[in-house]
Design a protein around this motif. Sequence first.
Motif: not given
Length: 217
Positions: A1-25
């Motif tokens: 059985m293959e093991r599960t994996q955890r990836l840590r993603v670093t990203f930027a949230k820019g002006e185009e999407v700054k008005y979307i809510s946490h839930l929408d993100l």
Amino acid sequence: MERTQRLRVTFAKGEEVKYISHLDLMRLWERALRRAGVPLLYSKGYNPRPKISLAAPLAVGITGQRELMDVFLERPLAPLDFATAVKRQLPAGITLIEVQEVYVTLPALQTQVQSTQYLATVDTSEETTDVEVQVASLLRAEHLRRRRRDKEYDLRPLIEELWLEAADEDQCTLGMKLRAGEGGTGRPDEVLAELGLTDQVKRITRTQLHFAPAVET
């Protein structure tokens, strides 16, 4: 059985999407990850959900330079392959910066956030020295009583650092490091309100998240 994996993603949230809510993100990320075809790990129960979690919600109207998110996969995938597939599915305003594998057994990312750092640019006709005086006065205060959702709280212990980052003739940029966690979470808009600068805000950016030392459990 293959093991599960955890990836840590670093990203930027820019002006185009700054008005979307946490839930929408979160929904945005779910859609992008599914379309990318990555092997997401799902929760158990009647309504399985992909196991993804953001380090700290970002308030509507605020951009983020280095936001963090953990994604759990049901089988290993090279971080580079993950990044290549996911980048194609991201909308304008979301920029994937880095992907790295971390231990699956590390504590939940959101439980490790200790403080957050911001830069806030405001329009001002005041002299730089006047802004510096306001900042110094706020930092000298023992208490800063405010109300949030009809509950009174003390803003002062939530402000770890506050400084004038830059200034010119018609605007200035303030830097602030605010506490986050069970004892309370500082908000940059509350700090600006205490300084009387609410109506002059041009932009607010979260620049960094500070974490407790990671300990595998």
